[in-house]
Design an enzyme around this catalytic site. Sequence first.
Site, short mmCIF file in Angstrom:
data_model
loop_
_atom_site.label_atom_id
_atom_site.label_comp_id
_atom_site.label_asym_id
_atom_site.label_seq_id
_atom_site.Cartn_x
_atom_site.Cartn_y
_atom_site.Cartn_z
N HIS A 184 -9.92 -0.27 3.30
CA HIS A 184 -10.77 0.01 4.54
C HIS A 184 -12.01 -0.99 4.68
CE1 HIS A 184 -7.76 3.10 4.72
NE2 HIS A 184 -8.22 3.62 3.50
N GLU B 63 2.31 3.53 -4.15
CA GLU B 63 1.60 2.34 -4.42
C GLU B 63 2.58 1.39 -5.16
OE1 GLU B 63 -1.10 1.19 -3.28
OE2 GLU B 63 -2.57 2.98 -2.77
N ASP C 296 -1.78 -0.34 5.29
CA ASP C 296 -1.94 1.04 5.13
C ASP C 296 -1.58 1.85 6.46
OD1 ASP C 296 -4.29 3.11 4.37
OD2 ASP C 296 -4.74 2.94 6.42
N ASP D 90 -4.97 -2.51 -3.01
CA ASP D 90 -6.13 -1.91 -3.13
C ASP D 90 -6.01 -0.74 -4.48
OD1 ASP D 90 -4.74 0.38 -1.95
OD2 ASP D 90 -5.89 0.14 0.01
N ASP E 274 0.84 -1.14 -0.04
CA ASP E 274 -0.15 -0.11 -0.18
C ASP E 274 0.88 1.29 -0.08
OD1 ASP E 274 -2.37 1.42 0.03
OD2 ASP E 274 -2.89 1.11 1.98
N GLY E 275 0.31 2.31 -0.28
CA GLY E 275 0.94 3.53 -0.58
C GLY E 275 0.24 4.67 -0.08
#
Length: 254
Positions: free
Chosen positions: A136, A50, A146, A73, A11-12
């Site tokens: 989320h 990302e 995250d 995501d 994730d970023g």
Amino acid sequence: MESHATVVFADGACSGNPGPGGWGAIIVTPDGQVTELGGHEPGTTNNRMEMTAVGKALRHLERTPGPVHIYTDSTYVIQGITRWVFGWSRRGWKTAEGGEVANTLYWKRLMALLAERKQAFPAEAALVEWRYVRGHVGVPGNERVDEIAVAFSKGRSTQLYVGPLQRYGVAVHELPEDTSLPEEKPRQREGAAPAYSYLSEVGRTVRRHATWAACERRVKGVSGARFKKTRSAQDEARVLEEWGVQAQDVQSED
């Protein structure tokens, strides 16, 4: 748990877009070892973070054979690396409209890492599968990366775990059942419907135009300018994501 494969969550995050950024990755190898990775960049974009997260995980696994399942995501990363890069590469890293592809260096790095993996291992041992996870929604691995990425983007100290899966405090083996990308509406034929908007980017400023003539006036003769016709709000959002731009940062004209 996918016992035969290495599982990666990536994730970023970016505090502002562009702005200070952070990335995070969790790597779980079939022998039950967990490695958390993370880092900070002072000036970047969310999409670059990302891509960096995925690239760092692949670099970490460059000597680790076996299938790799990457959960992210970011539809931008998945669609980019599985669809868009091939056309971009054939066109000399130009979009279909002739503009510069955003984040070209990052795409080239990811392609090189995947090519190196194919060269290093037999076909099955080099397999990389890209799996979409909705952000989320409570998937433990995604929530943890995250947390790492956001912490690094804000310059906060974060302790990264390296050790056995049995002692890891995240239920990273709770994987989502549905990893398909959100459904895309079928593309209409050229000219079948009026444009929703015309987007142009000059420098780092993106503007929305109601007519092609207005868009053309802005980009014509400008080196590095980009432009795109969109056919719906969803299509416009996809283009802005590809360009690494937040909708609230777009200036409207006409």
